[in-house]
Enzyme design. Structure first.
Site, PDB file in Angstrom:
ATOM      1  N   ARG A 116      50.498  26.129  47.210  1.00 11.76           N
ATOM      2  CA  ARG A 116      51.727  26.536  47.891  1.00 11.76           C
ATOM      3  C   ARG A 116      52.574  25.313  48.231  1.00 11.76           C
ATOM      4  O   ARG A 116      52.076  24.317  48.719  1.00 11.76           O
ATOM      5  CB  ARG A 116      51.363  27.276  49.185  1.00 11.76           C
ATOM      6  CG  ARG A 116      52.573  27.813  49.926  1.00 11.76           C
ATOM      7  CD  ARG A 116      52.164  28.736  51.049  1.00 11.76           C
ATOM      8  NE  ARG A 116      51.674  28.012  52.202  1.00 11.76           N
ATOM      9  CZ  ARG A 116      51.293  28.596  53.341  1.00 11.76           C
ATOM     10  NH1 ARG A 116      51.323  29.912  53.455  1.00 11.76           N
ATOM     11  NH2 ARG A 116      50.859  27.883  54.346  1.00 11.76           N
ATOM     12  N   SER A 117      53.879  25.450  47.937  1.00 14.96           N
ATOM     13  CA  SER A 117      54.806  24.374  48.324  1.00 14.96           C
ATOM     14  C   SER A 117      55.680  24.859  49.475  1.00 14.96           C
ATOM     15  O   SER A 117      55.533  24.413  50.601  1.00 14.96           O
ATOM     16  CB  SER A 117      55.664  23.951  47.134  1.00 14.96           C
ATOM     17  OG  SER A 117      54.890  23.221  46.206  1.00 14.96           O
ATOM     18  N   GLY A 119      56.262  28.368  50.077  1.00 16.42           N
ATOM     19  CA  GLY A 119      55.792  29.676  50.544  1.00 16.42           C
ATOM     20  C   GLY A 119      56.764  30.833  50.379  1.00 16.42           C
ATOM     21  O   GLY A 119      56.605  31.861  51.020  1.00 16.42           O
ATOM     22  N   HIS A 120      57.772  30.701  49.476  1.00 18.34           N
ATOM     23  CA  HIS A 120      58.778  31.759  49.350  1.00 18.34           C
ATOM     24  C   HIS A 120      58.457  32.807  48.292  1.00 18.34           C
ATOM     25  O   HIS A 120      59.253  33.717  48.062  1.00 18.34           O
ATOM     26  CB  HIS A 120      60.162  31.158  49.060  1.00 18.34           C
ATOM     27  CG  HIS A 120      60.807  30.596  50.287  1.00 18.34           C
ATOM     28  ND1 HIS A 120      60.213  29.623  51.051  1.00 18.34           N
ATOM     29  CD2 HIS A 120      61.985  30.875  50.907  1.00 18.34           C
ATOM     30  CE1 HIS A 120      61.004  29.324  52.075  1.00 18.34           C
ATOM     31  NE2 HIS A 120      62.078  30.067  52.016  1.00 18.34           N
ATOM     32  N   GLY A 191      57.869  25.485  44.014  1.00 25.41           N
ATOM     33  CA  GLY A 191      57.937  26.764  43.310  1.00 25.41           C
ATOM     34  C   GLY A 191      59.296  26.975  42.665  1.00 25.41           C
ATOM     35  O   GLY A 191      59.385  27.461  41.530  1.00 25.41           O
ATOM     36  N   TYR A 483      61.739  35.724  41.031  1.00 27.99           N
ATOM     37  CA  TYR A 483      61.718  36.928  41.864  1.00 27.99           C
ATOM     38  C   TYR A 483      60.516  37.769  41.412  1.00 27.99           C
ATOM     39  O   TYR A 483      60.661  38.894  40.946  1.00 27.99           O
ATOM     40  CB  TYR A 483      63.016  37.729  41.699  1.00 27.99           C
ATOM     41  CG  TYR A 483      64.256  37.080  42.284  1.00 27.99           C
ATOM     42  CD1 TYR A 483      64.177  36.032  43.191  1.00 27.99           C
ATOM     43  CD2 TYR A 483      65.533  37.538  41.934  1.00 27.99           C
ATOM     44  CE1 TYR A 483      65.325  35.454  43.728  1.00 27.99           C
ATOM     45  CE2 TYR A 483      66.683  36.964  42.470  1.00 27.99           C
ATOM     46  CZ  TYR A 483      66.566  35.924  43.362  1.00 27.99           C
ATOM     47  OH  TYR A 483      67.702  35.359  43.898  1.00 27.99           O
TER      48      TYR A 483
HETATM   49  C1  LIG Z   1      64.837  33.848  51.214  1.00 28.90           C
HETATM   50  C2  LIG Z   1      64.713  33.445  49.768  1.00 28.90           C
HETATM   51  C3  LIG Z   1      65.808  32.901  49.111  1.00 28.90           C
HETATM   52  C4  LIG Z   1      65.731  32.499  47.788  1.00 28.90           C
HETATM   53  N1  LIG Z   1      66.834  31.954  47.175  1.00 28.90           N
HETATM   54  C5  LIG Z   1      66.750  31.542  45.881  1.00 28.90           C
HETATM   55  C6  LIG Z   1      67.873  30.941  45.209  1.00 28.90           C
HETATM   56  O1  LIG Z   1      68.947  30.781  45.771  1.00 28.90           O
HETATM   57  N2  LIG Z   1      67.725  30.570  43.916  1.00 28.90           N
HETATM   58  C7  LIG Z   1      66.543  30.742  43.241  1.00 28.90           C
HETATM   59  O2  LIG Z   1      66.468  30.375  42.071  1.00 28.90           O
HETATM   60  N3  LIG Z   1      65.476  31.300  43.839  1.00 28.90           N
HETATM   61  C8  LIG Z   1      65.551  31.704  45.143  1.00 28.90           C
HETATM   62  N4  LIG Z   1      64.456  32.278  45.740  1.00 28.90           N
HETATM   63  C9  LIG Z   1      63.217  32.446  44.951  1.00 28.90           C
HETATM   64  C10 LIG Z   1      62.421  31.139  44.947  1.00 28.90           C
HETATM   65  O3  LIG Z   1      62.979  30.253  44.024  1.00 28.90           O
HETATM   66  C11 LIG Z   1      60.974  31.418  44.550  1.00 28.90           C
HETATM   67  O4  LIG Z   1      60.381  32.280  45.476  1.00 28.90           O
HETATM   68  C12 LIG Z   1      60.183  30.106  44.457  1.00 28.90           C
HETATM   69  O5  LIG Z   1      59.022  30.328  43.709  1.00 28.90           O
HETATM   70  C13 LIG Z   1      59.833  29.584  45.821  1.00 28.90           C
HETATM   71  O6  LIG Z   1      59.265  28.316  45.772  1.00 28.90           O
HETATM   72  P1  LIG Z   1      58.330  27.862  46.994  1.00 28.90           P
HETATM   73  O7  LIG Z   1      57.777  26.534  46.698  1.00 28.90           O
HETATM   74  O8  LIG Z   1      59.085  28.068  48.268  1.00 28.90           O
HETATM   75  O9  LIG Z   1      57.232  29.019  46.936  1.00 28.90           O
HETATM   76  P2  LIG Z   1      55.643  29.064  46.832  1.00 28.90           P
HETATM   77  O10 LIG Z   1      55.318  30.436  47.324  1.00 28.90           O
HETATM   78  O11 LIG Z   1      55.009  27.917  47.518  1.00 28.90           O
HETATM   79  O12 LIG Z   1      55.364  28.958  45.289  1.00 28.90           O
HETATM   80  C14 LIG Z   1      55.844  29.878  44.334  1.00 28.90           C
HETATM   81  C15 LIG Z   1      54.963  29.848  43.078  1.00 28.90           C
HETATM   82  O13 LIG Z   1      54.940  28.549  42.512  1.00 28.90           O
HETATM   83  C16 LIG Z   1      53.606  28.020  42.537  1.00 28.90           C
HETATM   84  N5  LIG Z   1      53.709  26.613  42.939  1.00 28.90           N
HETATM   85  C17 LIG Z   1      54.093  26.140  44.149  1.00 28.90           C
HETATM   86  N6  LIG Z   1      54.068  24.812  44.147  1.00 28.90           N
HETATM   87  C18 LIG Z   1      53.683  24.420  42.922  1.00 28.90           C
HETATM   88  C19 LIG Z   1      53.475  23.147  42.318  1.00 28.90           C
HETATM   89  N7  LIG Z   1      53.662  22.018  42.998  1.00 28.90           N
HETATM   90  N8  LIG Z   1      53.058  23.101  41.035  1.00 28.90           N
HETATM   91  C20 LIG Z   1      52.842  24.242  40.341  1.00 28.90           C
HETATM   92  N9  LIG Z   1      53.036  25.475  40.860  1.00 28.90           N
HETATM   93  C21 LIG Z   1      53.456  25.559  42.139  1.00 28.90           C
HETATM   94  C22 LIG Z   1      52.869  28.870  43.538  1.00 28.90           C
HETATM   95  O14 LIG Z   1      51.467  28.867  43.319  1.00 28.90           O
HETATM   96  C23 LIG Z   1      53.514  30.213  43.344  1.00 28.90           C
HETATM   97  O15 LIG Z   1      52.983  30.842  42.205  1.00 28.90           O
HETATM   98  C24 LIG Z   1      64.512  32.669  47.075  1.00 28.90           C
HETATM   99  C25 LIG Z   1      63.413  33.223  47.728  1.00 28.90           C
HETATM  100  C26 LIG Z   1      63.495  33.614  49.065  1.00 28.90           C
HETATM  101  C27 LIG Z   1      62.296  34.202  49.752  1.00 28.90           C
END
Ligand SMILES: Cc1cc2nc3c(=O)[nH]c(=O)nc-3n(C[C@H](O)[C@H](O)[C@H](O)COP(=O)(O)OP(=O)(O)OC[C@H]3O[C@@H](n4cnc5c(N)ncnc54)[C@H](O)[C@@H]3O)c2cc1C
Ligand SMILES: *[C@@H]1O[C@H](CO)[C@@H](O)[C@H](O)[C@H]1NC(C)=O
Ligand SMILES: *[C@@H]1O[C@H](CO)[C@@H](O)[C@H](O)[C@H]1NC(C)=O
Ligand SMILES: *[C@@H]1O[C@H](CO)[C@@H](O)[C@H](O)[C@H]1NC(C)=O
Length: 543
Positions: A116-117, A119-120, A191, A483
């Protein structure tokens, strides 16, 4: 009936026992010792020491601390419910070498893990495993360094950094540089980048994933690779092929893009009554993807009001790489129906537009970008996506609006494509939604914790998705991998990857690029070490 069939009861009981052993954390001595084995193994494989009380969190040690860390970045609160599987323990490394060590040790001890990076993840794939138990969580939130090199117009960014932090660090160094990333500032780089990553500069510069120069990644053997060492195939796959299928990314080298000192933003909101003849929304569908690349106008649709007196609002949110005067001229010509006025327009710097887009109150200091909370915030939600290739006709819109008004707190976000997005070939990176796309739809519905019938909302999305079938892309019906939606299907266990089923969601997210992703996966991770409910499967073995 009678006593003639004792077997069903017996098997019912054993299923029950199995069920509970799968879905509760039992702090047995064996799991504690697994944790100790893991710690000792990581210690042996890193040269940087780590204080256990700041890096290891287990329910057996301190439940409240464990929950606090687990919940820290989780965005979709549905997946924190008691009934959801929880990691056996959390390791939160403070140095990159400890990520490498974690992979080596997970492999050696056969522990399934999630990474998790920010958490979105919509389906919480980064901290909930539905298919494998036990599992542990590798939380990268302490790896959040950002090094900006203005002279080289590039930056190295660690995965735990948020988009907001990246924006802030760029603006700290320069007024004329930016990065084409997302709207919500609390999203994690880790993510976000793996799925392509879009935002309001996409029509001018493409996706975040289109602007990557180099990557540092740990592969399934615990080896540290950069672009040269991994080769162009793997480098291609991890810029859009979705998270956690090929390795753990430790750093992204991104290309900064030029932004003018003055940008202009606006929000113009129309109720359904104000656009009763659907002239504005119809025109938007026709022109939003054809406007000059400097202009991005998305539409947010919401239901407002209460029982019996509900209506719909359509908020047109514009961002223009230039001054107000020029924007007014462009709008008069291309989109007079919206009736944009000088007063609607606010000139600001690029960094201020990230606050505006991110939902912060006007006048907020830019330091709010460093806080880890975003106004767009956490909640209970279900969401999914579609891509639109032909304007939705009035009849289609009417049915769509009827459904929106029925739901408590629906939210639709229509993001225009075209511009740079249409110029980049579909196979350039795994993200295939390019030329011919008018806009993307995000469907979302939110509900409060107190809601006793969340299934009602999930069914609402399902009904909406089904209703929209004739109006959106088909063969395959495309969807955005960032998504995530597990309703498209999922891998079972490692041993039971259903390739036929995986092709269904694989084609939705990646179209033909899915085949190349599978080939690369098979080559670099033949044992399917990096896996989750929708990870890229390996090629089925012929027997
Ligand atoms: C409120 C909200 C707004 C958003 N707005 C946008 C937007 O404007 N544009 C857009 O494109 N997307 C948007 N998203 C979607 C977002 O890009 C994805 O949910 C993205 O995966 C989140 O990254 P994270 O690191 O926060 O999530 P995480 O839940 O930490 O990771 C998402 C996925 O990537 C994997 N992962 C995490 N870190 C790594 C790593 N270092 N190496 C390999 N895999 C990894 C995880 O295991 C999981 O499968 C939004 C989501 C939310 C909830
Ligand atoms: C457990 O963690 C909490 C913080 O969440 C802390 O206040 C408390 O002192 C810890 N308890 C023990 C026994 O360490
Ligand atoms: C209905 O809602 C609109 C907009 O929210 C409001 O202006 C109007 O006064 C409301 N009418 C009634 C009867 O509540
Ligand atoms: C995009 O597709 C249209 C037809 O849908 C075509 O006319 C145009 O040349 C394409 N543009 C590019 C850059 O491929």
């Amino acid at each position: 009936m009678g006593f003639s069939k004792p077997l069903p009861l017996f098997s019912f009981l054993s299923i029950l026992v199995l069920y509970f052993s799968l879905y509760t954390i039992t702090p047995t001595s064996s799991s504690a010792s697994l944790q100790d084995q893991f710690i000792n193994c990581v210690k042996r494989n890193t040269h940087v020491s780590f204080p256990l009380e700041k890096t290891f969190f287990a329910p057996t040690k301190n439940v409240s601390m464990f929950s606090q860390v687990l919940e820290s970045t989780a965005q979709n609160l549905r997946f924190l419910a008691k009934s959801m599987p929880k990691p056996g323990f959390i390791f939160r490394p403070i140095h990159e070498s400890q990520v490498q060590a974690s992979i080596i040790c997970s492999k050696k001890l056969s522990i399934h893990f999630r990474v998790r990076s920010g958490g979105h993840d919509f389906e919480a794939l980064s901290y909930v495993s539905r298919i494998e138990k036990p599992f542990i969580l590798l939380d990268l939130s302490k790896l959040r360094q950002i090094n900006i090199d203005i002279e080289d117009t590039s930056a190295w960014v660690q995965p735990g950094a948020t988009l907001g932090e990246l924006y802030y660090r760029i603006a700290e160094k320069s007024k004329n540089h930016g990065f084409p990333a997302g709207v919500c500032t609390s999203v994690g780089i880790g993510g976000y980048m793996t799925g392509g990553g879009y935002g309001s500069l996409m029509r001018k510069f493409g996706l975040a994933g289109d602007n990557v120069l180099d990557i540092k990644m740990v592969d399934a053997n615990g080896k540290l690779l950069d672009r040269t060492a991994m080769g162009e195939d793997l480098f291609w796959a991890i810029r859009g092929g979705g998270g956690a299928s090929f390795g753990i990314i430790l750093e992204w080298k991104i290309k900064l893009v030029p932004v003018p000192e003055t940008l202009t933003v606006f929000t113009v909101t129309k109720t359904l009554e104000q656009d009763a003849r659907l002239k504005i929304i119809s025109k938007w569908q026709q022109i939003a993807s054809k406007l000059i690349e400097e202009l991005h106008i998305r539409v947010e649709l919401r239901a407002i009001g209460n029982n019996g007196n509900k209506t719909l609002t359509m908020s047109y949110k514009g961002q223009f790489l230039g001054e107000k005067g020029t924007l007014m001229k462009v709008m008069k010509k291309a989109f007079p129906e919206l009736g944009l006025t000088q007063e609607d327009c606010i000139e600001m710097s690029w960094i201020e537009t990230t606050l505006f887009g991110g939902g912060f109150a006007t006048g907020s200091p830019i330091e709010v970008l460093l806080q880890l909370k975003s106004p767009l915030g956490k909640g209970y939600f279900k969401a999914t996506s579609d891509f639109v290739k032909e304007p939705i006709p009035a009849l289609g819109l009417i049915g769509l609006f009827k459904r929106l008004i029925k739901e408590d707190a629906p939210f639709l976000n229509w993001t225009p494509y075209g511009g740079m997005m249409a110029k980049i070939p579909e196979s350039e990176i795994p993200f295939p939604h390019r030329n011919g796309t008018l806009f993307k739809i995000l469907y979302q519905t939110n509900w409060p914790e107190s809601d006793k019938r969340p299934s009602r909302h999930i069914n609402w999305i399902k009904d909406m998705y089904s209703y929209m079938t004739p109006y959106v892309s088909s063969n395959p019906r495309q969807a955005y991998v960032n998504y995530r939606d597990l309703d498209f299907g999922q891998n079972e266990k490692n041993s039971k990857v259903n390739f036929i089923e995986a092709k269904i969601w694989g084609a939705k997210y990646f179209k033909d690029n899915f085949n190349r992703l599978v080939r690369i996966k098979t080559k670099v991770d033949p044992d399917n070490f990096f896996r989750h409910e929708q990870s890229i499967p390996t090629m089925p073995v012929r027997s």
